[in-house]
Design an enzyme around this catalytic site. Structure first.
Site, PDB file in Angstrom:
ATOM      1  N   ASP A   1       0.842  -1.198   0.129  1.00  0.00           N
ATOM      2  CA  ASP A   1       0.053   0.103   0.053  1.00  0.00           C
ATOM      3  C   ASP A   1       0.815   1.386  -0.008  1.00  0.00           C
ATOM      4  O   ASP A   1       1.575   1.620   0.853  1.00  0.00           O
ATOM      5  CB  ASP A   1      -0.904   0.228   1.227  1.00  0.00           C
ATOM      6  CG  ASP A   1      -1.855   1.069   1.174  1.00  0.00           C
ATOM      7  OD1 ASP A   1      -3.158   0.852   0.893  1.00  0.00           O
ATOM      8  OD2 ASP A   1      -1.435   2.243   1.575  1.00  0.00           O
TER       9      ASP A   1
ATOM     10  N   TYR B   1       3.790   9.377  -0.266  1.00  0.00           N
ATOM     11  CA  TYR B   1       4.747   8.662   0.288  1.00  0.00           C
ATOM     12  C   TYR B   1       6.287   8.751  -0.256  1.00  0.00           C
ATOM     13  O   TYR B   1       7.258   8.566   0.625  1.00  0.00           O
ATOM     14  CB  TYR B   1       4.498   7.255   0.695  1.00  0.00           C
ATOM     15  CG  TYR B   1       3.242   7.003   1.346  1.00  0.00           C
ATOM     16  CD1 TYR B   1       2.473   7.896   2.030  1.00  0.00           C
ATOM     17  CD2 TYR B   1       2.649   5.852   1.160  1.00  0.00           C
ATOM     18  CE1 TYR B   1       1.099   7.629   2.527  1.00  0.00           C
ATOM     19  CE2 TYR B   1       1.219   5.488   1.737  1.00  0.00           C
ATOM     20  CZ  TYR B   1       0.648   6.325   2.202  1.00  0.00           C
ATOM     21  OH  TYR B   1      -0.609   6.300   2.692  1.00  0.00           O
TER      22      TYR B   1
ATOM     23  N   LYS C   1      -2.345   6.067  -4.436  1.00  0.00           N
ATOM     24  CA  LYS C   1      -3.188   6.987  -3.765  1.00  0.00           C
ATOM     25  C   LYS C   1      -2.908   8.546  -4.514  1.00  0.00           C
ATOM     26  O   LYS C   1      -1.883   8.630  -4.560  1.00  0.00           O
ATOM     27  CB  LYS C   1      -3.425   7.504  -2.440  1.00  0.00           C
ATOM     28  CG  LYS C   1      -3.642   6.111  -1.797  1.00  0.00           C
ATOM     29  CD  LYS C   1      -3.883   6.252  -0.254  1.00  0.00           C
ATOM     30  CE  LYS C   1      -3.595   4.756   0.393  1.00  0.00           C
ATOM     31  NZ  LYS C   1      -2.042   4.473   0.763  1.00  0.00           N
TER      32      LYS C   1
ATOM     33  N   HIS D   1      -6.723  10.202  -2.075  1.00  0.00           N
ATOM     34  CA  HIS D   1      -6.074  10.145  -0.833  1.00  0.00           C
ATOM     35  C   HIS D   1      -6.763  10.696   0.201  1.00  0.00           C
ATOM     36  O   HIS D   1      -6.610  10.255   1.264  1.00  0.00           O
ATOM     37  CB  HIS D   1      -4.641  10.613  -0.912  1.00  0.00           C
ATOM     38  CG  HIS D   1      -3.854  10.043   0.135  1.00  0.00           C
ATOM     39  ND1 HIS D   1      -2.476  10.021  -0.131  1.00  0.00           N
ATOM     40  CD2 HIS D   1      -3.810   9.535   1.486  1.00  0.00           C
ATOM     41  CE1 HIS D   1      -1.855   9.499   1.121  1.00  0.00           C
ATOM     42  NE2 HIS D   1      -2.710   9.245   1.633  1.00  0.00           N
TER      43      HIS D   1
END
Ligand code: A2P
Length: 277
Positions: free
Chosen positions: A46, A51, A76, A107
């Site tokens: 994920d 990130y 996302k 997101h």
């Protein structure tokens, strides 16, 4: 153990995966990802644009020796890209080295600084619908959406979100949101099953861990799984990744599930989208 959950369109995804957001995405650990894939049987990764680690995944997957097609990847779209979905998506595909994204999520409902923007969310969602219709995503959904955000989207969308990924742990049980999702046929998914580690220090969780001869983290992960939800504990430490995945040989009793649910105090260890319009 490859336990799976079906999304509303029939796509099946692993119930237990590895979350890759860690300390703002700075804590990506290549060895932990390789270890998760190679030695723990993890088949769900994920990630998210936010990130900053998507481009690192193809090398980890290659090193693990697991076939890329066996790995389900959720990513996302960050709100700064809600007005340029196709460009961002193409960039994501390039970084992930994948033609098709397994699950693509908006997101967060929060589009601007402190304010919500339902038109912008809808506009971005329409682009996700197009990606889905074109076969570029196997499934599409949202993350951190509360009931009001889902209600707004459901009024105008052509395709319902197939999943809503939100914070879910014994301190944040999301009772009414989960019911809303179930009623609408949206698969609820949880993140931060350990409440970013806070659950591990709770006396009730400790007592249970002793009684089941498991660790506090395993009790917390098991609690999410026994609700039937997908969950994605994060760890940069291979030993703890293994621990978090070693949860298929015991079962919490109904009494213990309820005892843990009573720990709910409404806290958010991640985003709190409650006041986002
Ligand atoms: P670390 O990367 O050092 O293992 P959550 O998934 O609920 O957001 O929790 C993530 C946090 O919990 C991280 O700080 C992670 O740190 C820690 N963590 C993950 N698994 C374990 C575990 N089995 N035991 C203790 N801490 C853990």
């Amino acid at each position: 153990m490859d336990v799976r959950v079906k999304l509303p369109n029939g796509v099946s995804m692993p119930q237990l995966g590895l979350g890759l957001s860690h300390r703002g995405g700075c804590g990506y650990n290549h060895d932990a990802v390789v270890y998760a894939l190679k030695h723990c049987g993890v088949r769900l990764l994920d990630t998210a644009e936010r990130y900053g680690n998507m481009a690192k995944l193809p090398a980890a997957i290659q090193e693990s020796g697991v076939l890329p097609d066996e790995i389900f990847i959720t990513t996302k779209l960050f709100p700064t890209n809600y007005t340029r979905v196709h460009t961002a998506f193409e960039d994501d595909r390039r970084q992930l080295n994948k033609d098709t994204v397994d699950l693509f999520l908006l997101h967060t409902p929060e589009c601007g600084i402190g304010i919500g923007n339902k038109e912008l969310r809808l506009q971005a969602w329409r682009e996700l619908e197009m990606l889905y219709d074109n076969g570029q995503c196997r499934a599409i959904g949202v993350s951190n959406f509360m009931e009001k955000h889902l209600t707004q989207l459901l009024e105008e969308c052509s395709i319902k979100p197939m999943a809503n990924q939100c914070e879910f742990h014994p301190f944040q049980t999301q009772i009414s949101l989960r019911k809303f999702c179930a009623d609408e046929g949206i698969v609820f998914q949880g993140y931060s099953p350990l409440a970013k580690g806070a659950v591990l220090h709770n006396a009730i969780v400790k007592e249970m861990a002793n009684r089941y001869n498991k660790t506090e983290a395993q009790v917390a992960v098991r609690w999410s799984l026994q609700h039937g939800y997908i969950t994605i504990p994060k760890s940069t430490n291979p030993v703890r990744v293994k621990e978090n995945y070693d949860v298929f040989d015991f079962e919490l009793s109904n009494d213990d599930l309820e005892k843990l649910a009573k720990l709910h105090d409404g806290r958010h260890v991640s985003w709190d989208p409650t006041n986002v319009l």
